[in-house]
Design a protein around this motif. Structure first.
Motif, mmCIF file in Angstrom:
data_model
loop_
_atom_site.group_PDB
_atom_site.id
_atom_site.type_symbol
_atom_site.label_atom_id
_atom_site.label_comp_id
_atom_site.label_asym_id
_atom_site.label_seq_id
_atom_site.Cartn_x
_atom_site.Cartn_y
_atom_site.Cartn_z
ATOM 1 N N ILE A 147 0.834 -1.135 -0.023
ATOM 2 C CA ILE A 147 -0.060 0.046 -0.006
ATOM 3 C C ILE A 147 0.871 1.227 0.244
ATOM 4 O O ILE A 147 0.675 1.983 -0.584
ATOM 5 C CB ILE A 147 -0.934 -0.035 1.263
ATOM 6 N N GLN A 148 2.001 1.180 0.764
ATOM 7 C CA GLN A 148 2.770 2.332 0.915
ATOM 8 C C GLN A 148 3.578 2.600 -0.452
ATOM 9 O O GLN A 148 3.627 3.692 -1.026
ATOM 10 C CB GLN A 148 4.048 1.818 2.001
ATOM 11 N N LEU A 151 1.033 4.219 -2.719
ATOM 12 C CA LEU A 151 1.066 5.723 -2.651
ATOM 13 C C LEU A 151 2.195 6.321 -2.764
ATOM 14 O O LEU A 151 2.151 7.470 -3.429
ATOM 15 C CB LEU A 151 0.495 5.831 -1.085
ATOM 16 N N LYS A 152 3.363 5.980 -2.504
ATOM 17 C CA LYS A 152 4.387 6.602 -3.012
ATOM 18 C C LYS A 152 4.769 6.874 -4.444
ATOM 19 O O LYS A 152 5.316 7.875 -4.751
ATOM 20 C CB LYS A 152 5.944 5.912 -2.460
ATOM 21 N N GLY A 154 2.477 7.775 -6.135
ATOM 22 C CA GLY A 154 1.372 8.686 -6.710
ATOM 23 C C GLY A 154 0.381 7.633 -7.408
ATOM 24 O O GLY A 154 -0.163 8.775 -8.238
ATOM 25 N N ALA A 155 0.263 6.692 -7.355
ATOM 26 C CA ALA A 155 -0.582 5.744 -8.466
ATOM 27 C C ALA A 155 -1.958 6.307 -8.443
ATOM 28 O O ALA A 155 -2.798 6.522 -9.259
ATOM 29 C CB ALA A 155 -0.680 4.443 -8.143
#
Lengths: 160, 148
Positions: A147-148, A151-152, A154-155
């Motif tokens: 998940i991280q 998010l990183k 930027g999806a």
């Protein structure tokens, strides 16, 4: 359901674009399915997910999906418009998903990070994802890294 | 999960065998536990029993690590179940092997083990808490980018 659909392709060099007209005496389950199928072709970069609501086949837009989870051996898809049932395994549904913001959060569930409002860590150490509609569900610790990374990358901000 | 449990149990068994005999040697000054030797009538028998039971404790403790992989359980529930599994096995094996002299001694050992467990749990809890805070920050950042 045995009704046969006549298909006619008309080409006209002077016509700009592509238009599909469905002609029928009235709106029916068949016409709705045809509309969904054509819409699905139109968005082939983000294929629609086949699911059933009261035994009626519907094609769901991946953008509308909030959660996909297993309950009593059934795969349930929760969308902004209500609950649907997928007649495939969660793994098979996952293979159809192309949106990067639809991520696995446990063995039993996939969620839309775009619909998430935050994450919560309880006093006993349970991770929960909270949704904009007020609902929530638990997250398995081993999926936090994925998940991280999503998010990183930027999806969830990328338009598909 | 079964495969991981098996591998960890084997590692735990080997480590337990080694540590159990080392503790017996360090505490009593010799490898053979006199109580067990008297009970089974030979030094070799005593060493075998001591080695197997120490290994079993190691296997239970290490194999039990997979409890933390149970997705639906909270961090606290995993830690409590793992702790109880180890402590129950420890009390039974320590009683058979005579690893403690009195009930007070046993309670002190269990107390020390509890403190160690609580410290480990707190470290794990704080690490996860920080990670979830980071996750929320990331989500907030991505959402603000999305809305621009």
């Amino acid at each position: 359901m045995d009704e046969k659909v006549k298909i006619r392709l008309e080409t006209d060099p002077s016509f700009n674009g592509t238009e599909v007209i469905i002609r029928a005496s009235n709106r029916s389950e068949l016409t709705d399915r045809l509309v969904s199928a054509i819409e699905s072709c139109n968005h082939d970069d983000l294929p629609q997910i086949p699911a059933y609501s009261n035994s009626v086949l519907t094609f769901l837009d991946q953008r509308q999906i909030i959660r996909i989870y297993t309950e009593n051996s059934k795969v349930i898809i929760l969308t902004e418009n209500g609950l649907y049932e997928a007649r495939q395994s969660l793994r098979d549904v996952e293979k159809l998903l192309t949106a990067e913001w639809l991520v696995r959060i446990s063995r039993f569930e996939i969620v839309n990070l775009r619909k998430a409002s935050g994450f919560d860590f309880s006093n006993t150490g349970t991770i929960r994802v909270l949704f904009q509609d007020g609902s929530d569900t638990w997250v398995a610790r081993r999926f936090v890294q994925a998940i991280q990374q999503t998010l990183k990358a930027g999806a969830i901000g990328k338009e598909v | 999960m079964r495969r991981k449990c098996f591998i960890l149990s084997v590692i735990g068994f080997l480590a337990g065998m080694l540590i159990g005999n080392l503790i017996a040697w360090l505490c009593g000054g010799k490898l053979v536990n006199t109580r067990i030797a008297e009970w089974c009538g030979s030094d070799i028998g005593a060493i075998i029993i001591q080695t197997l039971l120490s290994g079993l404790l190691g296997a239970i403790a290490m194999g039990g690590v997979v409890i933390h992989d149970i997705e639906k359980w909270s961090l606290l529930r995993c830690a409590v179940v793992h702790y109880l599994l180890i402590e129950i096995s420890y009390v039974v094996i320590a009683t058979v092997l005579g690893w403690y002299g009195s009930l007070t001694e046993l309670l002190i050992i269990l107390g020390i083990q509890l403190v160690v467990f609580v410290i480990i749990w707190l470290i794990m809890y704080l690490r996860w808490k920080t990670r979830i805070l980071e996750l929320n920050e990331l989500l907030k950042k991505t959402k603000s980018k999305q809305s621009k």
